[in-house]
Scaffold this active site. Structure first.
Site, short mmCIF file in Angstrom:
data_model
loop_
_atom_site.label_atom_id
_atom_site.label_comp_id
_atom_site.label_asym_id
_atom_site.label_seq_id
_atom_site.Cartn_x
_atom_site.Cartn_y
_atom_site.Cartn_z
NE ARG A 1 -2.60 -1.61 4.60
CZ ARG A 1 -3.32 -1.91 3.53
NH1 ARG A 1 -2.72 -2.32 2.43
NH2 ARG A 1 -4.64 -1.81 3.56
NE ARG B 1 4.99 -1.64 -2.34
CZ ARG B 1 4.02 -2.51 -2.66
NH1 ARG B 1 3.30 -3.06 -1.70
NH2 ARG B 1 3.77 -2.81 -3.92
CD GLU C 1 -4.20 -3.30 -4.69
OE1 GLU C 1 -4.89 -3.16 -3.67
OE2 GLU C 1 -3.16 -4.00 -4.70
CB SER D 1 -8.44 -5.01 -3.20
OG SER D 1 -7.27 -5.24 -3.93
NE ARG E 1 -1.05 2.04 -3.60
CZ ARG E 1 -0.71 0.77 -3.82
NH1 ARG E 1 -1.32 0.08 -4.78
NH2 ARG E 1 0.23 0.19 -3.10
#
Length: 422
Positions: free
Chosen positions: A261, A276, A348, A351, A389
């Site tokens: 990403r 991130r 987070e 999801s 994470r």
């Protein structure tokens, strides 16, 4: 993609629900005007084609009777030119309809919280109690660097910011985490897949990343190829342009892949650590199911992700995202957020989303109902979990005052019985 017929029949409701996602009513008006023009051109084109067929028959009849057909031939040329002009206009109208429609987000489920951002998200429940430290907990990047298992400096040297080297027990811990996740998901009925890591534009369109979010990904220059931002893309496109045999539904897939990403727009956010990254591993879950079962399947998927958290002994909570915080393709999303001690907050880690038939329409994925009628499946996707994470959460929640990290019991078999990372 939303069903244009549904939008025509429920214009006011669509405007109201999409307004909660930042879509102005004028955009729906523009879409419906373009669609009306397109439909009018289709009717006009069909009428002219009928005239062309009639003239063609008249010419053939005149030739059979050895009569002068010059007037009919002239009319044929005129009608042919009109059809050509109409086809060009129709193509322009269709392009406009597709341009607008492909950039509209999914309709939010009426039950989810309405609000412009994450502050309107609603907590469903907390699981586990954050640990009370008798020392000041360190951030995971500091723990990892001191243990010699994470090297951010050399990652930046080799590739740039937001890249890392996992080293020694760091690499083994990462591998232990994702192997544990895959084993758990396959026990729950998911079929493990090893998919392509590069996909074409049609696949990116099918899941809703394209055309709106091209700036968020890494594309291969000069080619119809994109590094996957998530395994959701190849897994959801597995059945693209296919009719899934009804008896096979529901279909559960899971996969470990790297994710790439660009993190456009995230300047200054999470500049340190594993939260991130431009490249990270993630175990993904994807489901295809009948529409009447999709929200039950969403709850199951959320539990599947939570199962990983609970077995790892990581405190977390589950929230339902608001209309303004939800992803483009989702109708409802449950986020799992893990407790990060050094930040004193939940972040987070998964999801889980029900996209209803939004992606299936874009990717043309169907099944036959009990009456034999073709219908679009509902697709769901969820992180099971983001591996980096998870490693960050383990390092912080299981850290000891002497700088060591206790290995969660469920991971020890994957690390040959190792109990403490020193």
């Amino acid at each position: 993609m939303l069903d244009i017929k549904m939008i025509r029949q429920n214009e006011d409701e669509v405007k109201e629900r999409l307004a909660t996602r930042g879509v102005k009513a004028e955009k729906i008006d523009e879409l419906l005007a373009a669609d009306k023009k397109r439909r009018e051109l289709v009717v006009e084109s069909e009428t002219l084609r009928q005239q062309k067929n009639e003239v063609s028959e008249a010419i053939a009849q005149a030739k059979r009777n050895q009569q002068d057909a010059s007037q009919q031939i002239a009319r044929m040329k005129k009608v042919g030119q009109q059809i050509k002009e109409l086809e060009n206009n129709l193509k322009e109208a269709q392009t406009k309809v597709e341009y607008i429609a492909s950039r509209l987000p999914n309709l939010p489920n009426p039950s989810i919280p309405v609000g412009p951002d994450e502050s309107f998200n609603v907590e469903l429940k907390k699981i586990g109690t954050p640990r009370k430290f008798d020392f000041t907990p360190k951030p995971h990047w500091e723990i990892g660097e001191k243990l010699g298992i994470l090297d951010f400096a050399r990652g930046a040297k080799a590739a740039g910011s937001r890249f890392v080297y996992y080293k020694g027990l760091g690499a083994k811990l990462e591998r232990a985490v994702y192997n544990f996740m895959l084993d758990e998901h396959t026990k729950e009925g998911y079929t493990e897949i090893l998919p392509p890591y590069i996909v074409n534009n049609a696949s990116m369109y099918g899941t809703g990343q394209f055309p709106k979010f091209k700036e968020d990904v890494f594309q291969v220059e000069g080619q119809d190829m994109t590094l996957i931002p998530t395994a959701e893309v190849p897994l959801t496109n597995y059945y693209r342009d296919e009719v899934i045999p009804t008896e096979q539904l529901p279909v559960y897939f899971t996969a470990l892949t790297p994710c790439f990403r660009s993190e456009a727009g995230s300047a200054g956010r999470d500049t340190r650590g594993l939260i991130r990254m431009h490249q990270f591993n993630k175990v993904e879950m994807v489901k295809y199911c009948k529409p009447e079962n999709s929200y039950n399947e969403l709850e199951k998927m959320t539990k599947n992700a939570g199962n990983i958290m609970e077995k790892l002994g990581l405190p977390y909570h589950i929230i339902t995202l608001s209309t303004g915080d939800m992803g483009f393709s989702a109708a409802m999303t449950h986020d799992l957020e893990v407790w990060i001690p050094a930040q004193n907050m939940y972040r987070e880690i998964s999801s889980c989303s029900n996209c209803e038939d939004f992606q299936a329409r874009r990717a043309h994925i169907q099944y036959r109902d009990k009456n034999g009628k073709l219908r679009y499946v509902h697709t769901l996707n969820g992180s099971g979990l983001a591996v980096g994470r998870t490693v960050a959460a383990i390092l912080e929640n299981y850290q000891n005052q002497d700088g060591t990290v206790t290995v969660p019991e469920v991971l020890r078999p994957y690390l040959h019985g190792l109990e403490v990372i020193k």
